[in-house]
Design a protein around this motif. Structure first.
Motif, PDB file in Angstrom:
ATOM      1  N   ALA A 271      36.145  40.400  39.536  1.00 46.50           N
ATOM      2  CA  ALA A 271      36.477  41.590  38.752  1.00 46.50           C
ATOM      3  C   ALA A 271      37.416  41.190  37.623  1.00 46.50           C
ATOM      4  CB  ALA A 271      37.140  42.634  39.642  1.00 46.50           C
ATOM      5  N   ILE A 272      37.311  41.885  36.513  1.00 42.72           N
ATOM      6  CA  ILE A 272      38.275  41.727  35.419  1.00 42.72           C
ATOM      7  C   ILE A 272      39.266  42.875  35.582  1.00 42.72           C
ATOM      8  CG2 ILE A 272      38.632  41.717  32.922  1.00 42.72           C
ATOM      9  CD1 ILE A 272      35.706  40.733  32.662  1.00 42.72           C
ATOM     10  N   PRO A 273      40.513  42.574  35.945  1.00 43.67           N
ATOM     11  CA  PRO A 273      41.469  43.642  36.231  1.00 43.67           C
ATOM     12  C   PRO A 273      41.895  44.397  34.984  1.00 43.67           C
ATOM     13  CG  PRO A 273      42.532  41.499  36.425  1.00 43.67           C
ATOM     14  CD  PRO A 273      41.081  41.244  36.132  1.00 43.67           C
ATOM     15  N   GLU A 274      42.237  45.643  35.178  1.00 43.66           N
ATOM     16  CA  GLU A 274      42.747  46.468  34.089  1.00 43.66           C
ATOM     17  C   GLU A 274      44.046  45.859  33.574  1.00 43.66           C
ATOM     18  OE1 GLU A 274      44.285  51.029  33.475  1.00 43.66           O
ATOM     19  OE2 GLU A 274      42.740  50.657  34.979  1.00 43.66           O
ATOM     20  N   THR A 275      44.197  45.883  32.264  1.00 44.97           N
ATOM     21  CA  THR A 275      45.376  45.273  31.640  1.00 44.97           C
ATOM     22  C   THR A 275      45.703  46.011  30.354  1.00 44.97           C
ATOM     23  OG1 THR A 275      46.293  43.186  30.837  1.00 44.97           O
ATOM     24  CG2 THR A 275      43.972  43.579  30.381  1.00 44.97           C
ATOM     25  N   LYS A 276      46.890  45.765  29.839  1.00 41.32           N
ATOM     26  CA  LYS A 276      47.282  46.345  28.552  1.00 41.32           C
ATOM     27  C   LYS A 276      47.125  45.343  27.418  1.00 41.32           C
ATOM     28  CE  LYS A 276      50.459  49.560  30.623  1.00 41.32           C
ATOM     29  NZ  LYS A 276      50.466  50.908  30.190  1.00 41.32           N
ATOM     30  N   GLN A 277      46.823  44.097  27.783  1.00 43.63           N
ATOM     31  CA  GLN A 277      46.632  43.059  26.765  1.00 43.63           C
ATOM     32  C   GLN A 277      45.513  42.128  27.224  1.00 43.63           C
ATOM     33  OE1 GLN A 277      50.079  40.653  26.003  1.00 43.63           O
ATOM     34  NE2 GLN A 277      49.176  39.721  24.203  1.00 43.63           N
ATOM     35  N   MET A 278      44.455  42.085  26.452  1.00 43.25           N
ATOM     36  CA  MET A 278      43.307  41.263  26.812  1.00 43.25           C
ATOM     37  C   MET A 278      43.589  39.799  26.504  1.00 43.25           C
ATOM     38  SD  MET A 278      41.236  43.437  28.074  1.00 43.25           S
ATOM     39  CE  MET A 278      39.764  42.467  28.308  1.00 43.25           C
ATOM     40  N   LYS A 279      43.156  38.939  27.409  1.00 41.81           N
ATOM     41  CA  LYS A 279      43.253  37.489  27.228  1.00 41.81           C
ATOM     42  C   LYS A 279      41.879  36.895  27.489  1.00 41.81           C
ATOM     43  CE  LYS A 279      48.047  37.266  28.568  1.00 41.81           C
ATOM     44  NZ  LYS A 279      49.019  36.803  29.536  1.00 41.81           N
ATOM     45  N   ALA A 280      41.614  35.782  26.857  1.00 45.89           N
ATOM     46  CA  ALA A 280      40.326  35.121  27.058  1.00 45.89           C
ATOM     47  C   ALA A 280      40.146  34.777  28.536  1.00 45.89           C
ATOM     48  CB  ALA A 280      40.244  33.859  26.208  1.00 45.89           C
ATOM     49  N   LEU A 281      38.938  34.957  29.007  1.00 42.02           N
ATOM     50  CA  LEU A 281      38.628  34.631  30.398  1.00 42.02           C
ATOM     51  C   LEU A 281      38.503  33.127  30.564  1.00 42.02           C
ATOM     52  CD1 LEU A 281      35.858  37.328  30.909  1.00 42.02           C
ATOM     53  CD2 LEU A 281      38.232  37.443  31.688  1.00 42.02           C
ATOM     54  N   LYS A 282      38.749  32.665  31.768  1.00 41.99           N
ATOM     55  CA  LYS A 282      38.562  31.252  32.076  1.00 41.99           C
ATOM     56  C   LYS A 282      38.029  31.137  33.497  1.00 41.99           C
ATOM     57  CE  LYS A 282      43.461  30.867  33.039  1.00 41.99           C
ATOM     58  NZ  LYS A 282      44.712  30.284  32.672  1.00 41.99           N
ATOM     59  N   PHE A 283      37.563  29.967  33.819  1.00 40.79           N
ATOM     60  CA  PHE A 283      37.048  29.724  35.155  1.00 40.79           C
ATOM     61  C   PHE A 283      38.185  29.811  36.173  1.00 40.79           C
ATOM     62  CE2 PHE A 283      33.859  27.659  32.531  1.00 40.79           C
ATOM     63  CZ  PHE A 283      32.687  28.129  33.109  1.00 40.79           C
ATOM     64  N   LEU A 284      37.940  30.519  37.263  1.00 41.78           N
ATOM     65  CA  LEU A 284      38.916  30.593  38.344  1.00 41.78           C
ATOM     66  C   LEU A 284      38.637  29.536  39.402  1.00 41.78           C
ATOM     67  CD1 LEU A 284      39.167  34.478  38.734  1.00 41.78           C
ATOM     68  CD2 LEU A 284      40.643  32.940  37.419  1.00 41.78           C
ATOM     69  N   SER A 285      37.436  28.976  39.363  1.00 41.21           N
ATOM     70  CA  SER A 285      37.045  27.949  40.325  1.00 41.21           C
ATOM     71  C   SER A 285      36.882  26.619  39.610  1.00 41.21           C
ATOM     72  CB  SER A 285      35.722  28.322  40.987  1.00 41.21           C
ATOM     73  OG  SER A 285      35.835  29.573  41.616  1.00 41.21           O
ATOM     74  N   ASN A 286      37.207  25.552  40.325  1.00 39.90           N
ATOM     75  CA  ASN A 286      37.077  24.221  39.752  1.00 39.90           C
ATOM     76  C   ASN A 286      36.376  23.329  40.771  1.00 39.90           C
ATOM     77  OD1 ASN A 286      37.370  22.088  37.984  1.00 39.90           O
ATOM     78  ND2 ASN A 286      39.394  21.559  38.728  1.00 39.90           N
TER      79      ASN A 286
END
Length: 174
Positions: free
Chosen positions: A115-130
């Motif tokens: 999920a992409i959590p609700e936020t007040k400032q958007m940031k670029a997504l990145k891989f959470l798994s490596n």
């Protein structure tokens, strides 16, 4: 780039050899398809790699909407409709497309949805798994559903991925 995937759930008793044969006989029909960066013909089989169901889930990455529109509305998607009935197509935007030179040697794909959590400032997504030894990876997001999906491609499944959603890659059209 636009990604699309439809996931066709099949009965537990379904002979997945039917899908393998279908891909063997027809997979090359999307080789060189206009605007298609790649199509990965993916299946999961109940009980294999801990998968809980049989599924046919092709993943497409399009360079733009023209090729995708031709595929969906130009009669090609009709083959899916005629064989499996009406299917929802998941659509997403490619955020990271890390296709490596050995991408074509991929035999397995691990899918991780977040999920992409609700936020007040958007940031670029990145891989959470490596993972080590991946042949490529792809990060797709959908702002309509506020989720993102990681796809990691491998020649061999790493042990760390065995508790995740694992697909066999039957054919790769480029």
């Amino acid at each position: 780039m636009i990604a699309m995937q439809y996931k066709i759930l099949l009965p537990d008793s379904y002979d997945m050899g039917i899908i393998r044969e279908r891909v063997k006989n027809n997979g090359n029909k999307t080789d060189g398809f206009q605007g298609l960066l790649f199509k990965a013909y993916l299946i999961s089989e109940k009980g294999e790699f801990g998968n809980s169901k049989n599924e046919y889930a092709p993943l497409y990455v399009w360079q733009d909407e023209q090729g995708m529109n031709e595929f969906i509305f130009g009669g090609f998607f009709d083959n899916i409709l005629n064989s499996f009935g009406w299917q929802n197509i998941n659509i997403g935007i490619t955020m990271i497309n890390d296709l490596k030179k050995n991408f074509i040697t991929s035999k397995f794909v691990v899918e991780i949805e977040n999920a992409i959590p609700e936020t007040k400032q958007m940031k670029a997504l990145k891989f959470l798994s490596n993972f080590e030894n991946d042949t490529s990876k792809l990060l797709i997001y959908n702002p309509d559903k506020w989720n993102c999906v990681e796809f990691h491609f491998f020649e061999e499944i790493p042990e760390a991925a065995l508790n995740l959603k694992v697909y066999r890659l039957l054919h790769l059209s480029m």
